[in-house]
Design an enzyme around this catalytic site. Structure first.
Site, PDB file in Angstrom:
ATOM      1  N   ASN A  13      -9.178  18.690  11.720  1.00  0.00           N
ATOM      2  CA  ASN A  13      -9.815  19.892  12.253  1.00  0.00           C
ATOM      3  C   ASN A  13      -9.076  21.083  11.659  1.00  0.00           C
ATOM      4  O   ASN A  13      -7.956  21.381  12.058  1.00  0.00           O
ATOM      5  CB  ASN A  13      -9.720  19.887  13.785  1.00  0.00           C
ATOM      6  CG  ASN A  13     -10.229  21.178  14.400  1.00  0.00           C
ATOM      7  OD1 ASN A  13     -10.824  22.011  13.707  1.00  0.00           O
ATOM      8  ND2 ASN A  13     -10.005  21.353  15.696  1.00  0.00           N
ATOM      9  N   TRP A  14      -9.734  21.731  10.713  1.00  0.00           N
ATOM     10  CA  TRP A  14      -9.056  22.822  10.005  1.00  0.00           C
ATOM     11  C   TRP A  14      -9.014  24.111  10.826  1.00  0.00           C
ATOM     12  O   TRP A  14      -8.365  25.078  10.435  1.00  0.00           O
ATOM     13  CB  TRP A  14      -9.745  23.074   8.656  1.00  0.00           C
ATOM     14  CG  TRP A  14      -9.355  22.081   7.591  1.00  0.00           C
ATOM     15  CD1 TRP A  14      -8.919  20.793   7.786  1.00  0.00           C
ATOM     16  CD2 TRP A  14      -9.359  22.296   6.182  1.00  0.00           C
ATOM     17  NE1 TRP A  14      -8.653  20.200   6.570  1.00  0.00           N
ATOM     18  CE2 TRP A  14      -8.920  21.097   5.567  1.00  0.00           C
ATOM     19  CE3 TRP A  14      -9.693  23.375   5.367  1.00  0.00           C
ATOM     20  CZ2 TRP A  14      -8.804  20.958   4.179  1.00  0.00           C
ATOM     21  CZ3 TRP A  14      -9.586  23.237   3.983  1.00  0.00           C
ATOM     22  CH2 TRP A  14      -9.142  22.042   3.403  1.00  0.00           C
ATOM     23  N   LYS A  15      -9.766  24.131  11.930  1.00  0.00           N
ATOM     24  CA  LYS A  15      -9.825  25.343  12.770  1.00  0.00           C
ATOM     25  C   LYS A  15     -10.183  26.560  11.895  1.00  0.00           C
ATOM     26  O   LYS A  15     -10.928  26.398  10.936  1.00  0.00           O
ATOM     27  CB  LYS A  15      -8.507  25.513  13.545  1.00  0.00           C
ATOM     28  CG  LYS A  15      -8.131  24.223  14.287  1.00  0.00           C
ATOM     29  CD  LYS A  15      -7.025  24.382  15.287  1.00  0.00           C
ATOM     30  CE  LYS A  15      -6.736  23.038  15.944  1.00  0.00           C
ATOM     31  NZ  LYS A  15      -5.735  23.112  17.000  1.00  0.00           N
ATOM     32  N   HIS A 100     -13.795  21.285  22.063  1.00  0.00           N
ATOM     33  CA  HIS A 100     -12.362  21.417  21.772  1.00  0.00           C
ATOM     34  C   HIS A 100     -11.734  22.363  22.800  1.00  0.00           C
ATOM     35  O   HIS A 100     -12.368  23.321  23.242  1.00  0.00           O
ATOM     36  CB  HIS A 100     -12.169  21.965  20.352  1.00  0.00           C
ATOM     37  CG  HIS A 100     -10.748  21.888  19.900  1.00  0.00           C
ATOM     38  ND1 HIS A 100      -9.793  22.818  20.291  1.00  0.00           N
ATOM     39  CD2 HIS A 100     -10.110  20.967  19.147  1.00  0.00           C
ATOM     40  CE1 HIS A 100      -8.631  22.469  19.763  1.00  0.00           C
ATOM     41  NE2 HIS A 100      -8.785  21.358  19.073  1.00  0.00           N
ATOM     42  N   GLU A 102      -9.776  24.702  22.530  1.00  0.00           N
ATOM     43  CA  GLU A 102      -9.777  26.118  22.146  1.00  0.00           C
ATOM     44  C   GLU A 102     -11.131  26.768  22.420  1.00  0.00           C
ATOM     45  O   GLU A 102     -11.204  27.972  22.660  1.00  0.00           O
ATOM     46  CB  GLU A 102      -9.359  26.256  20.672  1.00  0.00           C
ATOM     47  CG  GLU A 102      -7.859  25.994  20.520  1.00  0.00           C
ATOM     48  CD  GLU A 102      -7.442  25.387  19.199  1.00  0.00           C
ATOM     49  OE1 GLU A 102      -8.216  25.440  18.229  1.00  0.00           O
ATOM     50  OE2 GLU A 102      -6.326  24.818  19.137  1.00  0.00           O
ATOM     51  N   GLU A 170      -7.118  15.095  23.646  1.00  0.00           N
ATOM     52  CA  GLU A 170      -6.152  16.069  23.147  1.00  0.00           C
ATOM     53  C   GLU A 170      -5.519  16.797  24.336  1.00  0.00           C
ATOM     54  O   GLU A 170      -6.117  17.742  24.865  1.00  0.00           O
ATOM     55  CB  GLU A 170      -6.854  17.100  22.247  1.00  0.00           C
ATOM     56  CG  GLU A 170      -7.513  16.503  21.022  1.00  0.00           C
ATOM     57  CD  GLU A 170      -7.640  17.534  19.902  1.00  0.00           C
ATOM     58  OE1 GLU A 170      -7.135  17.249  18.816  1.00  0.00           O
ATOM     59  OE2 GLU A 170      -8.204  18.608  20.121  1.00  0.00           O
ATOM     60  N   GLY A 176      -0.520  21.942  18.680  1.00  0.00           N
ATOM     61  CA  GLY A 176       0.216  22.966  17.945  1.00  0.00           C
ATOM     62  C   GLY A 176       1.607  23.243  18.474  1.00  0.00           C
ATOM     63  O   GLY A 176       2.220  24.245  18.107  1.00  0.00           O
ATOM     64  N   SER A 216      -0.434  17.545  17.819  1.00  0.00           N
ATOM     65  CA  SER A 216       0.831  17.410  17.088  1.00  0.00           C
ATOM     66  C   SER A 216       1.007  16.063  16.393  1.00  0.00           C
ATOM     67  O   SER A 216       2.124  15.535  16.327  1.00  0.00           O
ATOM     68  CB  SER A 216       2.017  17.703  18.016  1.00  0.00           C
ATOM     69  OG  SER A 216       1.974  19.057  18.462  1.00  0.00           O
ATOM     70  N   GLY A 237      -4.794  18.635  13.573  1.00  0.00           N
ATOM     71  CA  GLY A 237      -4.950  20.053  13.299  1.00  0.00           C
ATOM     72  C   GLY A 237      -4.090  20.461  12.110  1.00  0.00           C
ATOM     73  O   GLY A 237      -4.422  20.200  10.955  1.00  0.00           O
ATOM     74  N   GLY A 238      -2.950  21.090  12.393  1.00  0.00           N
ATOM     75  CA  GLY A 238      -2.087  21.656  11.352  1.00  0.00           C
ATOM     76  C   GLY A 238      -1.809  20.735  10.168  1.00  0.00           C
ATOM     77  O   GLY A 238      -1.920  21.160   9.005  1.00  0.00           O
TER      78      GLY A 238
HETATM   79  P1  13P Z   1      -2.376  20.114  15.981  1.00  0.00           P
HETATM   80  O1  13P Z   1      -2.445  18.805  15.220  1.00  0.00           O
HETATM   81  O2  13P Z   1      -2.109  21.280  15.091  1.00  0.00           O
HETATM   82  O3  13P Z   1      -1.493  20.010  17.159  1.00  0.00           O
HETATM   83  O4  13P Z   1      -3.877  20.383  16.537  1.00  0.00           O
HETATM   84  C1  13P Z   1      -4.527  19.366  17.207  1.00  0.00           C
HETATM   85  C2  13P Z   1      -5.932  19.759  17.388  1.00  0.00           C
HETATM   86  O5  13P Z   1      -6.244  20.655  18.153  1.00  0.00           O
HETATM   87  C3  13P Z   1      -6.957  19.052  16.598  1.00  0.00           C
HETATM   88  O6  13P Z   1      -8.237  19.314  17.066  1.00  0.00           O
END
Ligand code: 13P
Length: 255
Positions: A13-15, A100, A102, A170, A176, A216, A237-238
């Site tokens: 997920n590149w956000k 998600h 967010e 999640e 993050g 994470s 994510g990251g």
């Molecule tokens: P991180 O891997 O950066 O913690 O993000 C997880 C995430 O929200 C994937 O959708």
């Protein structure tokens, strides 16, 4: 790994990250998606919507799926700034993330909204990646299982099956932050999700729905997390923004 476990999926997920030049990252992921990895694990990349069409084109023939990060519940209409599931499909997406944390946190999305988006995904022929997870306060108050159960029951549409649904657990506090739940905590929540899927998608299919862990995930912890019972992959994510890290996470399935 037992024979009836679903085929794993590692999803990025590149956000709100990525410009046209980020196509290089996708190229590097493709180059590192070796026959050995292909035999063990599916890959999905969810870039921002501006890159979907390009990424879908680059991915043709690579067996790397491309997905959106959100969709509107309606097919079209006066919804400035929104993108429909049909538009994502038209751009070449085969998956879309819905619910998600967010989106739930910063856009006020409730379970019913998430469910409507998942219905839209199915209408457009997309697989919905439905996200659930508790906040830190909810975990500390011992409410994790109830929160996740309620989110699942409210967010997963009735027409769901192992082909059109992926669930991602999640924990909000793990996203993050570099923090992750213990393997035992992940096992507990994933076990509950598998059990709930019996009633939500039916007894025949519930074992085949992929349940991803997200929050994470890094190359250094992927093997431990992916080995947990009922963990069928990761939503990253990251670390998904760096081809080598994303591939190393998928590489947890090589051992
Ligand atoms: P991180 O891997 O950066 O913690 O993000 C997880 C995430 O929200 C994937 O959708």
């Amino acid at each position: 790994m037992s024979v009836d476990r679903p085929r794993p999926l590692v999803a990025g997920n590149w956000k709100m990250n990525g410009l046209r030049m980020s196509a290089k990252v996708l190229g590097d992921i493709q180059a590192g998606y070796t026959p050995g990895l292909k035999a063990k694990v599916d890959l999905l990349v969810c870039p921002p919507a501006t890159l979907l069409y390009t990424f879908a084109h680059i991915s043709v023939g690579s067996r790397i799926a491309v997905g959106g990060q959100d969709c509107h519940a309606k097919e079209s209409g006066a919804h400035t700034g929104d993108i429909s599931a049909e538009m994502l499909a038209d751009a070449g997406a085969t998956y879309v993330i819905v619910g998600h944390s967010e989106r739930r946190q910063f856009h006020g999305e409730k379970d019913a909204d998430v469910c409507a988006k998942a219905v839209a995904a199915h209408r457009a022929g997309l697989t919905a990646v439905v996200c659930v997870g508790e906040t830190r306060e909810e975990r500390e108050a011992g409410k994790t299982l109830n929160v996740v159960k309620k989110q699942l029951r409210g967010s997963i549409p009735v027409d769901s099956n192992s082909q059109n649904l992926v669930v991602a657990y999640e924990p909000v506090w793990a996203i993050g932050t570099g923090l992750t739940p213990t393997a035992a905590d992940v096992a507990e929540v994933h076990g509950l999700i598998r059990e709930e899927l019996k009633r939500l998608v039916g007894k025949a299919d519930h074992g085949k729905v992929r349940i991803l862990y997200g929050g994470s995930v890094k190359p250094s912890n992927a093997a431990e997390l992916m080995a947990v019972e009922n963990v069928d992959g990761a939503l990253v994510g990251g670390a998904s923004l760096v081809a080598a890290d994303f591939l190393a996470i998928a590489g947890a399935y090589l051992t």
